[in-house]
Design an enzyme around this catalytic site. Structure first.
Site, PDB file in Angstrom:
ATOM      1  N   ASP A 104     -73.881  -6.829 -19.687  1.00  0.00           N
ATOM      2  CA  ASP A 104     -72.531  -7.372 -19.549  1.00  0.00           C
ATOM      3  C   ASP A 104     -71.746  -6.490 -18.582  1.00  0.00           C
ATOM      4  O   ASP A 104     -72.317  -5.608 -17.946  1.00  0.00           O
ATOM      5  CB  ASP A 104     -71.856  -7.439 -20.924  1.00  0.00           C
TER       6      ASP A 104
ATOM      7  N   TYR B 239     -77.281 -12.644 -20.882  1.00  0.00           N
ATOM      8  CA  TYR B 239     -76.641 -11.609 -21.685  1.00  0.00           C
ATOM      9  C   TYR B 239     -76.759 -11.898 -23.178  1.00  0.00           C
ATOM     10  O   TYR B 239     -77.220 -11.061 -23.962  1.00  0.00           O
ATOM     11  CB  TYR B 239     -75.151 -11.425 -21.327  1.00  0.00           C
TER      12      TYR B 239
ATOM     13  N   GLU C 245     -71.128 -12.884 -30.466  1.00  0.00           N
ATOM     14  CA  GLU C 245     -71.442 -12.711 -29.056  1.00  0.00           C
ATOM     15  C   GLU C 245     -70.837 -13.811 -28.187  1.00  0.00           C
ATOM     16  O   GLU C 245     -70.394 -13.561 -27.071  1.00  0.00           O
ATOM     17  CB  GLU C 245     -72.955 -12.637 -28.848  1.00  0.00           C
TER      18      GLU C 245
END
Length: 341
Positions: free
Chosen positions: A140, A122, A39
């Site tokens: 996102d 996020y 991520e």
DNA sequence: AAGACGTGGTT
DNA sequence: TAACCAAGTCT
């Protein structure tokens, strides 16, 4: 805002994801540390770019403890070329904190995980949902694009305030079960079907729920303000080689642009400022233009031979082989390539 | 809120 | 080609 059948939306999206999802390295495992690494790397970065970095990074640092024990220089070297280097530094620091404060277990609550360096709204939602199936929203650019179309939302997605609105909507749409698959499905849809230009509405599993599609305005959404062009900076770069053939290099400051990366000495004032040799000692090597997101380096690169009397604590004299063990920004890798010829 | 923070790929 | 874009965060 139009009302949609939430349950049907969820099952349509998840059903499509089950059949169509891409086979990506971080989807082959559920190790929270690995999900986390993926991520961070994926922030503002394309999947195709990330994959080789992800493989290399996890080969070198297979576990959270392995990364926690590494030197920052090693971490930056593996990250070299990926950009946004504070991601690597923050991840490294956060991983050490997880080792020391959480017994090496990535926290599974919104409150705790959000305190980690480099973990914003996020990433917190993404790791919680994907690694732990916690129903936390992960908003996102993909998610904002998809939802702006589903609900015909004309808010400027470049504004921080808009993200909160989409976060609230995402939270409302989140299923109790399979939160991780749902989060990834929403992003996957944005990445491969509900793309910015020419979205593939005919292939879209949730087209029947889509307001923009009904109104034929999908090409005009989302709304996003244009960004300003980067400012230009004139830079003199000096490649200094001493009589033993070693090169003078320096480590950039620990904050700001390219923090902690190595480079050949710079001067904005001109090459005279780099060494007391004056202008005549330098030979022009090349010119390089390097574009960042917010500025442009116009680099005039000069070369000279000169024995260095004393080094500061952030400078070093290195052979070409030694220097290649350090992390350099892409702009300076171009210079190194020239020196190898 | 707005600007800093990288890079490589597309159009 | 110059502009724009990509699974954001920090200050």
């Amino acid at each position: 805002m139009q009302i949609i059948d939430t349950k049907k939306f969820q099952s349509d999206l998840l059903g499509w994801y089950d059949n169509e999802k891409r086979d990506l390295p971080w989807r082959r495992e559920r190790d929270p540390y690995r999900i986390w690494v993926s991520e961070i790397m994926l922030q503002q970065t394309k999947v195709d770019t990330v994959i080789p970095y992800y493989e290399r990074f996890l080969t070198k640092f297979p576990t959270l403890d392995a990364l926690a024990e590494a030197d920052e220089e090693e971490v930056l070297k593996v990250w070299e070329g990926l950009g946004y280097y504070s991601r690597a530094r923050n991840l490294h620091q956060a991983v050490k904190e997880v080792r020391d404060e959480y017994g090496g277990v990535v926290p599974s609550t919104e409150k705790e995980i959000a305190t980690l360096k480099g973990v914003g709204p996020y990433t917190a939602g993404a790791v919680l949902s994907i690694a732990y199936d916690v129903p936390a929203p992960a908003v996102d650019g993909n998610v904002m694009r998809v939802l702006s179309r589903i609900f015909s939302i004309y808010d400027d997605i470049a504004k921080p305030a808009s993200r909160k609105k989409f976060e609230a909507i995402t939270r409302d749409l989140l299923p109790e079960e399979r939160a991780g698959d749902y989060t990834q499905a929403l992003m996957e849809l944005g990445a491969v079907v509900c793309v910015l230009r020419s979205p593939a509405c005919l292939l879209c599993p949730v087209a029947e729920h889509c307001s923009a599609r009904k109104e034929g305005v999908q090409e005009f959404l989302p709304v996003k303000a244009k960004k300003k062009p980067p400012r230009s900076v004139q830079l003199a770069v000096g490649v200094v080689q001493d009589s033993s053939g070693r090169y003078l290099v320096e480590k950039r400051p620990d904050t700001g642009l390219l923090a902690g990366m190595w480079q050949f000495p710079h001067a904005e004032e001109g090459i005279e400022g780099l060494l007391e040799t004056g202008r005549e000692g330098w030979q022009s090597l090349t010119q390089i233009k390097h574009v960042f997101s917010h500025l442009v380096w116009e680099m005039d690169v000069y070369q000279t031979r000169h024995d260095i009397q004393s080094l500061t604590d952030r400078q070093a004299l290195l052979t070409l082989d030694e220097l290649k063990q350090k992390a350099f920004p892409v702009s300076h890798q171009k210079i190194i390539a020239l020196l190898e010829e």
